[in-house]
Design a protein around this motif. Sequence first.
Motif, PDB file in Angstrom:
ATOM      1  N   ASP A 335       9.855  -7.641   7.896  1.00  0.00           N
ATOM      2  CA  ASP A 335      10.873  -6.766   7.294  1.00  0.00           C
ATOM      3  C   ASP A 335      10.248  -6.062   6.097  1.00  0.00           C
ATOM      4  OD1 ASP A 335      13.058  -5.542   6.236  1.00  0.00           O
ATOM      5  OD2 ASP A 335      14.319  -7.338   6.118  1.00  0.00           O
ATOM      6  N   ARG A 336       9.615  -4.948   6.344  1.00  0.00           N
ATOM      7  CA  ARG A 336       8.881  -4.239   5.289  1.00  0.00           C
ATOM      8  C   ARG A 336       9.784  -3.745   4.154  1.00  0.00           C
ATOM      9  NH1 ARG A 336       6.349  -3.789  10.033  1.00  0.00           N
ATOM     10  NH2 ARG A 336       4.064  -3.850  10.105  1.00  0.00           N
ATOM     11  N   PRO A 337      10.930  -3.114   4.437  1.00  0.00           N
ATOM     12  CA  PRO A 337      11.776  -2.669   3.313  1.00  0.00           C
ATOM     13  C   PRO A 337      12.171  -3.810   2.382  1.00  0.00           C
ATOM     14  CG  PRO A 337      12.470  -1.623   5.354  1.00  0.00           C
ATOM     15  CD  PRO A 337      11.458  -2.657   5.746  1.00  0.00           C
ATOM     16  N   THR A 338      12.460  -4.982   2.937  1.00  0.00           N
ATOM     17  CA  THR A 338      12.825  -6.121   2.088  1.00  0.00           C
ATOM     18  C   THR A 338      11.632  -6.568   1.253  1.00  0.00           C
ATOM     19  OG1 THR A 338      14.549  -6.886   3.592  1.00  0.00           O
ATOM     20  CG2 THR A 338      13.598  -8.524   2.101  1.00  0.00           C
ATOM     21  N   LEU A 339      10.444  -6.598   1.836  1.00  0.00           N
ATOM     22  CA  LEU A 339       9.256  -6.981   1.079  1.00  0.00           C
ATOM     23  C   LEU A 339       9.001  -6.010  -0.076  1.00  0.00           C
ATOM     24  CD1 LEU A 339       6.819  -7.906   3.990  1.00  0.00           C
ATOM     25  CD2 LEU A 339       7.933  -9.482   2.416  1.00  0.00           C
ATOM     26  N   ILE A 340       9.161  -4.728   0.205  1.00  0.00           N
ATOM     27  CA  ILE A 340       8.923  -3.722  -0.831  1.00  0.00           C
ATOM     28  C   ILE A 340       9.870  -3.909  -2.007  1.00  0.00           C
ATOM     29  CG2 ILE A 340       9.114  -1.249  -1.332  1.00  0.00           C
ATOM     30  CD1 ILE A 340       7.995  -0.752   1.508  1.00  0.00           C
ATOM     31  N   GLN A 341      11.134  -4.201  -1.719  1.00  0.00           N
ATOM     32  CA  GLN A 341      12.125  -4.350  -2.788  1.00  0.00           C
ATOM     33  C   GLN A 341      12.077  -5.719  -3.455  1.00  0.00           C
ATOM     34  OE1 GLN A 341      13.932  -1.926  -4.111  1.00  0.00           O
ATOM     35  NE2 GLN A 341      12.942  -0.529  -2.653  1.00  0.00           N
ATOM     36  N   GLU A 342      12.012  -6.788  -2.660  1.00  0.00           N
ATOM     37  CA  GLU A 342      12.138  -8.135  -3.211  1.00  0.00           C
ATOM     38  C   GLU A 342      10.839  -8.651  -3.815  1.00  0.00           C
ATOM     39  OE1 GLU A 342      14.993  -9.645  -3.569  1.00  0.00           O
ATOM     40  OE2 GLU A 342      15.980  -7.940  -2.603  1.00  0.00           O
ATOM     41  N   VAL A 343       9.707  -8.312  -3.225  1.00  0.00           N
ATOM     42  CA  VAL A 343       8.433  -8.798  -3.752  1.00  0.00           C
ATOM     43  C   VAL A 343       7.882  -7.852  -4.811  1.00  0.00           C
ATOM     44  CG1 VAL A 343       6.051  -9.424  -3.171  1.00  0.00           C
ATOM     45  CG2 VAL A 343       7.910 -10.002  -1.594  1.00  0.00           C
ATOM     46  N   TYR A 344       7.980  -6.539  -4.555  1.00  0.00           N
ATOM     47  CA  TYR A 344       7.372  -5.570  -5.460  1.00  0.00           C
ATOM     48  C   TYR A 344       8.365  -4.784  -6.303  1.00  0.00           C
ATOM     49  CZ  TYR A 344       2.767  -6.355  -3.514  1.00  0.00           C
ATOM     50  OH  TYR A 344       1.581  -6.930  -3.156  1.00  0.00           O
ATOM     51  N   GLY A 345       9.649  -5.053  -6.142  1.00  0.00           N
ATOM     52  CA  GLY A 345      10.626  -4.333  -6.946  1.00  0.00           C
ATOM     53  C   GLY A 345      10.599  -2.837  -6.733  1.00  0.00           C
ATOM     54  N   GLY A 346      10.214  -2.409  -5.549  1.00  0.00           N
ATOM     55  CA  GLY A 346      10.142  -0.983  -5.253  1.00  0.00           C
ATOM     56  C   GLY A 346       8.798  -0.342  -5.533  1.00  0.00           C
ATOM     57  N   TRP A 347       7.872  -1.089  -6.172  1.00  0.00           N
ATOM     58  CA  TRP A 347       6.556  -0.527  -6.504  1.00  0.00           C
ATOM     59  C   TRP A 347       5.597  -0.687  -5.328  1.00  0.00           C
ATOM     60  CZ3 TRP A 347       5.815   2.388 -10.638  1.00  0.00           C
ATOM     61  CH2 TRP A 347       6.691   2.255 -11.708  1.00  0.00           C
ATOM     62  N   ALA A 348       5.969  -0.191  -4.192  1.00  0.00           N
ATOM     63  CA  ALA A 348       5.119  -0.246  -3.008  1.00  0.00           C
ATOM     64  C   ALA A 348       5.646   0.766  -2.013  1.00  0.00           C
ATOM     65  CB  ALA A 348       5.111  -1.651  -2.412  1.00  0.00           C
ATOM     66  N   ALA A 349       4.901   0.994  -0.953  1.00  0.00           N
ATOM     67  CA  ALA A 349       5.308   1.974   0.052  1.00  0.00           C
ATOM     68  C   ALA A 349       4.800   1.533   1.413  1.00  0.00           C
ATOM     69  CB  ALA A 349       4.741   3.358  -0.287  1.00  0.00           C
ATOM     70  N   PRO A 350       5.519   1.852   2.471  1.00  0.00           N
ATOM     71  CA  PRO A 350       5.034   1.531   3.816  1.00  0.00           C
ATOM     72  C   PRO A 350       3.877   2.438   4.194  1.00  0.00           C
ATOM     73  CG  PRO A 350       7.035   2.834   3.953  1.00  0.00           C
ATOM     74  CD  PRO A 350       6.825   2.527   2.487  1.00  0.00           C
ATOM     75  N   THR A 351       3.084   2.004   5.153  1.00  0.00           N
ATOM     76  CA  THR A 351       1.953   2.820   5.599  1.00  0.00           C
ATOM     77  C   THR A 351       2.247   3.556   6.897  1.00  0.00           C
ATOM     78  OG1 THR A 351       1.013   0.910   6.730  1.00  0.00           O
ATOM     79  CG2 THR A 351       0.234   1.362   4.504  1.00  0.00           C
ATOM     80  N   TYR A 352       3.426   3.358   7.457  1.00  0.00           N
ATOM     81  CA  TYR A 352       3.837   4.073   8.670  1.00  0.00           C
ATOM     82  C   TYR A 352       2.837   3.870   9.810  1.00  0.00           C
ATOM     83  CZ  TYR A 352       6.796   6.206   5.172  1.00  0.00           C
ATOM     84  OH  TYR A 352       7.677   6.397   4.135  1.00  0.00           O
ATOM     85  N   GLY A 353       2.466   2.603  10.007  1.00  0.00           N
ATOM     86  CA  GLY A 353       1.603   2.263  11.123  1.00  0.00           C
ATOM     87  C   GLY A 353       0.164   2.697  10.978  1.00  0.00           C
ATOM     88  N   GLN A 354      -0.260   3.126   9.778  1.00  0.00           N
ATOM     89  CA  GLN A 354      -1.618   3.608   9.559  1.00  0.00           C
ATOM     90  C   GLN A 354      -2.218   2.915   8.348  1.00  0.00           C
ATOM     91  OE1 GLN A 354      -1.591   8.157  10.316  1.00  0.00           O
ATOM     92  NE2 GLN A 354       0.513   7.621   9.829  1.00  0.00           N
ATOM     93  N   ARG A 355      -3.482   2.664   8.419  1.00  0.00           N
ATOM     94  CA  ARG A 355      -4.101   1.844   7.389  1.00  0.00           C
ATOM     95  C   ARG A 355      -3.983   2.463   6.003  1.00  0.00           C
ATOM     96  NH1 ARG A 355      -8.698  -0.345   4.979  1.00  0.00           N
ATOM     97  NH2 ARG A 355      -8.765  -2.592   5.329  1.00  0.00           N
ATOM     98  N   MET A 356      -4.047   3.760   5.893  1.00  0.00           N
ATOM     99  CA  MET A 356      -3.973   4.423   4.600  1.00  0.00           C
ATOM    100  C   MET A 356      -2.689   5.224   4.439  1.00  0.00           C
ATOM    101  SD  MET A 356      -6.552   3.362   3.016  1.00  0.00           S
ATOM    102  CE  MET A 356      -8.194   2.703   3.224  1.00  0.00           C
TER     103      MET A 356
END
Length: 452
Positions: A335-356
């Motif tokens: 669950d990437r959106p939950t990880l971004i919010q709960e672990v990083y407090g929003g200071w992260a972004a998905p990679t959309y299936g790509q390494r960079m």
Amino acid sequence: MKGKKLCKEDKLDKFKKVIMCTATVVLLLAILVSGCPAPAPPVAPPVAPPVAPPVAPPVAPPVAPPVAPPVPPEEVHLKFAIGWEPLNLMAWQSPGTTAHVTINTNETLVRADANGKMIPQLATRWEQVEADRWRFWLRKGVLFQNGDELTADDVVATARWNWVTPFITRDWVPTKDAEVIDKYTVDIITDGATPWLPNQLVFLPIYPEEYCSEEATASTTVGAGPYKLDKWSRGDKWEFSRWEGYYGDLPEFTDWTVYFRQEGSTRLAMLRAGEVHWASPLDPEQAPLAPAVDVTSGLETWDLLYNIDVKIVNPPEPNLFSDKRLRLAVEYAIDRPTLIQEVYGGWAAPTYGQRMGRNPLVIGMVPDLEDYPYDLEKAKQLVQDAGAVGKKMIFIGVTGRFPKDRELTEAVAYMIGQTGLDVDLRILIRTEVSAFQDLMISFIWGTVSLSA
């Protein structure tokens, strides 16, 4: 900060005007008193004009001393604190770990500018002469820090060393072989057609021929960069000084030190105490406590690597992740959106299936590619269909490199465990990774690196 400065200047100007007005009133009063006619005799002694009491100079509002003062112009020694220490200084064993050294001590044939364009460094020009062969013309008169001149022999030795060393850079830079054309011209031969080799060579620092071995780089490095490594105190720090024989413009700072401090709280304390000028990484909740913060959206991704070539021999059985259904199950379980919010407090972004991620500077970026959506029920069904419920998988994470890497690893392991797989979680510090390299498993998504 500019607004506050103007506000203070306005108050100071107003205070000066009040002082000037007061002085004017006192002066007029003195003139009036001294200009009045004296009474009849007896003549009173002359009355001295009243003198205005001394006015205290304006007092600036108290300002708390800076926690970590900026480097004054006369100071040329920089100090850094990072969260990990590598096993050795072989650049391609752990490029992210050794980059703090090799980017300053060693140089590559080409480098990327701020817009991602490849520009000359140790090579002045290059061209693709065949589908799997690139030719590079070297800069003449370049000296390594041991006094040797850079020649094509050094590039050949570096390229071959990279190819026979079973580490990550071999996959990034497929230098199958190299050939000397003349003293300052070299061909690099790749494993198949490689039209973007110059872009990949930014990961391949060039070493003198005699240093192209793991033994030679166990505790030092020699390159053609602007700084040389003077001392490595294991468990404590690196010490560098400016290489006066550098072929390019010499850097401003003459020397610098990098301290290894695994705990983020320790790095932050050193920063606040003025013991270092820069610390990285910092967790999102630590950043506001730093004297100043530079937030960079870095191309630092947390990767999931399925080593499906690892052979399970005791007892003999197929590797779990050779089954595509289980790889898909892991994707749906995260669950990437939950990880971004709960672990990083929003200071992260998905990679959309790509390494960079969707970075336009990255070759092969697909702008409309999406991550797999979170679907735990589908993940459970895939595990069940593969007959893998209760099957054990080894999940290895690394701590001490990225912000919140331990918390992220634990959260992902828990999510995968919800599918029915039995997750054996092992968290290693950065220097222990090579011992378990063949079993490494992690996953692709994006983070933000916080540096103060």
